[in-house]
Design an enzyme around this catalytic site. Structure first.
Site, PDB file in Angstrom:
ATOM      1  N   HIS A  91       0.798  -1.234   0.000  1.00  0.00           N
ATOM      2  CA  HIS A  91       0.000   0.000   0.000  1.00  0.00           C
ATOM      3  C   HIS A  91       0.823   1.273   0.000  1.00  0.00           C
ATOM      4  CE1 HIS A  91      -3.795  -2.019   0.206  1.00  0.00           C
ATOM      5  NE2 HIS A  91      -3.339  -2.777   1.184  1.00  0.00           N
ATOM      6  N   ASP A 149      14.025  -4.215   0.829  1.00  0.00           N
ATOM      7  CA  ASP A 149      12.782  -3.880   0.122  1.00  0.00           C
ATOM      8  C   ASP A 149      12.888  -2.467  -0.433  1.00  0.00           C
ATOM      9  OD1 ASP A 149      12.226  -2.211   2.296  1.00  0.00           O
ATOM     10  OD2 ASP A 149      10.819  -3.605   3.229  1.00  0.00           O
TER      11      ASP A 149
HETATM   12  C1  LHQ Z   1      14.191   4.813  15.024  1.00  0.00           C
HETATM   13  C2  LHQ Z   1      14.572   4.196  13.834  1.00  0.00           C
HETATM   14  C3  LHQ Z   1      13.615   3.418  13.132  1.00  0.00           C
HETATM   15  C4  LHQ Z   1      12.098   3.935  14.809  1.00  0.00           C
HETATM   16  C5  LHQ Z   1      16.259   5.237  14.603  1.00  0.00           C
HETATM   17  N1  LHQ Z   1      12.389   3.325  13.668  1.00  0.00           N
HETATM   18  N2  LHQ Z   1      12.955   4.672  15.516  1.00  0.00           N
HETATM   19  C6  LHQ Z   1       9.265  -2.085   5.459  1.00  0.00           C
HETATM   20  C7  LHQ Z   1       7.969  -2.551   5.771  1.00  0.00           C
HETATM   21  C8  LHQ Z   1       7.641  -3.164   6.957  1.00  0.00           C
HETATM   22  C9  LHQ Z   1       8.372  -3.476   7.963  1.00  0.00           C
HETATM   23  C10 LHQ Z   1       9.691  -3.268   8.160  1.00  0.00           C
HETATM   24  O1  LHQ Z   1      10.540  -2.669   7.298  1.00  0.00           O
HETATM   25  C11 LHQ Z   1      10.403  -2.119   6.132  1.00  0.00           C
HETATM   26  C12 LHQ Z   1      11.574  -1.509   5.548  1.00  0.00           C
HETATM   27  C13 LHQ Z   1      12.712  -1.078   6.425  1.00  0.00           C
HETATM   28  O2  LHQ Z   1      13.135   0.030   6.294  1.00  0.00           O
HETATM   29  S1  LHQ Z   1      13.381  -2.180   7.543  1.00  0.00           S
HETATM   30  C14 LHQ Z   1      14.740  -1.307   8.223  1.00  0.00           C
HETATM   31  C15 LHQ Z   1      14.321  -0.305   9.253  1.00  0.00           C
HETATM   32  N3  LHQ Z   1      15.436   0.467   9.744  1.00  0.00           N
HETATM   33  C16 LHQ Z   1      16.362  -0.004  10.588  1.00  0.00           C
HETATM   34  O3  LHQ Z   1      16.400  -1.146  10.969  1.00  0.00           O
HETATM   35  C17 LHQ Z   1      17.355   1.009  11.089  1.00  0.00           C
HETATM   36  C18 LHQ Z   1      17.228   1.187  12.582  1.00  0.00           C
HETATM   37  N4  LHQ Z   1      18.063   2.266  13.045  1.00  0.00           N
HETATM   38  C19 LHQ Z   1      19.392   2.170  13.234  1.00  0.00           C
HETATM   39  O4  LHQ Z   1      20.002   1.173  12.973  1.00  0.00           O
HETATM   40  C20 LHQ Z   1      20.081   3.376  13.790  1.00  0.00           C
HETATM   41  O5  LHQ Z   1      19.136   4.153  14.482  1.00  0.00           O
HETATM   42  C21 LHQ Z   1      20.758   4.243  12.708  1.00  0.00           C
HETATM   43  C22 LHQ Z   1      21.976   3.484  12.175  1.00  0.00           C
HETATM   44  C23 LHQ Z   1      19.806   4.583  11.563  1.00  0.00           C
HETATM   45  C24 LHQ Z   1      21.236   5.571  13.325  1.00  0.00           C
HETATM   46  O6  LHQ Z   1      22.035   5.283  14.440  1.00  0.00           O
HETATM   47  P1  LHQ Z   1      22.429   6.458  15.458  1.00  0.00           P
HETATM   48  O7  LHQ Z   1      22.961   7.604  14.687  1.00  0.00           O
HETATM   49  O8  LHQ Z   1      23.316   5.849  16.501  1.00  0.00           O
HETATM   50  O9  LHQ Z   1      21.060   6.951  16.095  1.00  0.00           O
HETATM   51  P2  LHQ Z   1      20.156   6.192  17.178  1.00  0.00           P
HETATM   52  O10 LHQ Z   1      20.166   4.729  16.930  1.00  0.00           O
HETATM   53  O11 LHQ Z   1      20.520   6.662  18.529  1.00  0.00           O
HETATM   54  O12 LHQ Z   1      18.699   6.726  16.775  1.00  0.00           O
HETATM   55  C25 LHQ Z   1      18.210   7.993  17.220  1.00  0.00           C
HETATM   56  C26 LHQ Z   1      16.759   7.833  17.609  1.00  0.00           C
HETATM   57  O13 LHQ Z   1      16.007   7.459  16.448  1.00  0.00           O
HETATM   58  C27 LHQ Z   1      16.573   6.709  18.629  1.00  0.00           C
HETATM   59  O14 LHQ Z   1      15.504   7.047  19.455  1.00  0.00           O
HETATM   60  P3  LHQ Z   1      15.757   7.691  20.921  1.00  0.00           P
HETATM   61  O15 LHQ Z   1      14.389   7.881  21.471  1.00  0.00           O
HETATM   62  O16 LHQ Z   1      16.604   6.727  21.674  1.00  0.00           O
HETATM   63  O17 LHQ Z   1      16.459   8.995  20.648  1.00  0.00           O
HETATM   64  C28 LHQ Z   1      16.181   5.531  17.754  1.00  0.00           C
HETATM   65  O18 LHQ Z   1      15.459   4.559  18.426  1.00  0.00           O
HETATM   66  C29 LHQ Z   1      15.318   6.225  16.692  1.00  0.00           C
HETATM   67  N5  LHQ Z   1      15.263   5.444  15.461  1.00  0.00           N
HETATM   68  N6  LHQ Z   1      15.857   4.477  13.598  1.00  0.00           N
HETATM   69  N7  LHQ Z   1      13.880   2.838  11.958  1.00  0.00           N
END
Ligand code: LHQ
Length: 267
Positions: A91, A149
């Site tokens: 969607h 994806d």
């Molecule tokens: C987030 C996210 C995030 C929520 C950072 N969501 N909060 C399609 C259809 C259906 C299902 C699933 O998937 C898909 C397609 C996809 O895209 S699957 C892949 C989804 N993305 C990820 O797995 C990436 C997750 N994020 C990370 O690995 C890291 O956050 C990155 C490398 C992007 C950035 O790292 P840092 O610069 O160290 O930042 P951080 O991790 O501290 O993130 C900052 C905030 O943003 C943090 O929240 P907080 O409240 O602690 O400040 C994260 O939880 C939030 N955030 N990505 N995808």
């Protein structure tokens, strides 16, 4: 839809679209994906718009799907019915990816920070990807038990070949912008301070070019990936024949022969 999850900034013939959820690293939610598709639709329909730039607000381009979004986050309650995340793709992501890939005008991605998961593949689906030197690309899907994806399975092997595509997709490691440029995943890396200006200058240059020829160039390159050599040659002849009847060819050749700058009009 009161919240502006996409900021639309017209800059002459270029329309700049800014993903605008900086507090969540511009992670994708259903409303953001809808607004982005609508913004692309509106740019496609506007005859004055001749190029588009997509970039992110804040320190990231996009962290991909918002994993906290109740549409996709699996319930931790063992009794709850499992969610079909394929619906989100059907969607929201597929219509967006198709709209992007068939834009009548070129689309430049200005990757200003991390681009992860579907955020990386949205950028890679654009026609020309420019990144700031602190930007990075992560095929984060395998880390959470999914496959690439938003066009990733199609784009990655075409951009960097099977070996590198599998390395990126299986390991899910962070790829720095300079390395992304070196392996041919993206077109160009520039100092962070020059990213916005460079992306806009490229888009303005493209906006002054013969738009229809640019569109057919993208289509012909994509089609040629699935054609043998001779059919690809014939397709070139067919498209060249059509473009040869268009105003921009007349103008381009006349301007060259008259030693003046062309004024292209077709779109
Ligand atoms: C987030 C996210 C995030 C929520 C950072 N969501 N909060 C399609 C259809 C259906 C299902 C699933 O998937 C898909 C397609 C996809 O895209 S699957 C892949 C989804 N993305 C990820 O797995 C990436 C997750 N994020 C990370 O690995 C890291 O956050 C990155 C490398 C992007 C950035 O790292 P840092 O610069 O160290 O930042 P951080 O991790 O501290 O993130 C900052 C905030 O943003 C943090 O929240 P907080 O409240 O602690 O400040 C994260 O939880 C939030 N955030 N990505 N995808």
């Amino acid at each position: 839809m009161s919240e502006h999850l996409i900021q639309i900034e017209p800059q002459g013939a270029v329309r700049l679209l800014r993903l605008n959820r900086p507090e969540a690293l511009n992670a994708f939610t259903a409303p953001l994906l809808s607004q982005l598709r609508q913004a692309l639709e509106s740019a496609a329909e506007d005859r004055e718009t001749r190029a588009v730039v997509i970039t992110g607000a804040g320190r990231a381009f996009s962290a991909g799907q918002d994993l906290a979004d109740p549409h996709v986050a699996p319930s931790r309650d063992p009794g709850a019915a499992p969610k079909d995340i394929g619906h989100m793709l059907e969607h929201y992501y597929i219509p967006l990816a198709l709209r992007l890939r068939s834009m009548p005008v070129p689309v430049v991605a200005a990757v200003n920070g991390v681009a992860a998961g579907a955020g990386a593949n949205l950028a890679l689906g654009c026609d020309l990807v420019v990144a700031g030197e602190s930007a990075s690309f992560i095929q984060a899907f395998s880390r959470i038990g999914l496959i690439p994806d938003c066009g990733g399975t199609w784009l990655l092997p075409r951009l960097v070949g099977r070996a590198k595509a599998l390395e990126l997709a299986l390991l899910g490691d962070k790829l720095k912008a300079a390395e992304a440029e070196r392996i041919g995943l993206i077109a160009r890396v520039v100092p962070d301070a020059e990213l916005a200006g460079t992306a806009l200058a490229i888009a303005q240059r493209l906006a002054a070019m013969p738009t229809r020829a640019l569109y057919e160039t993208r289509a012909a390159l994509d089609d040629a990936m699935k054609l043998d050599y001779e059919p690809a040659l014939k397709r070139e002849a067919q498209l060249q024949s059509q473009l040869g009847f268009a105003y921009d060819y007349l103008e381009g050749t006349a301007a060259f022969l008259d030693k003046r700058s062309p004024e292209f009009k077709d779109r």
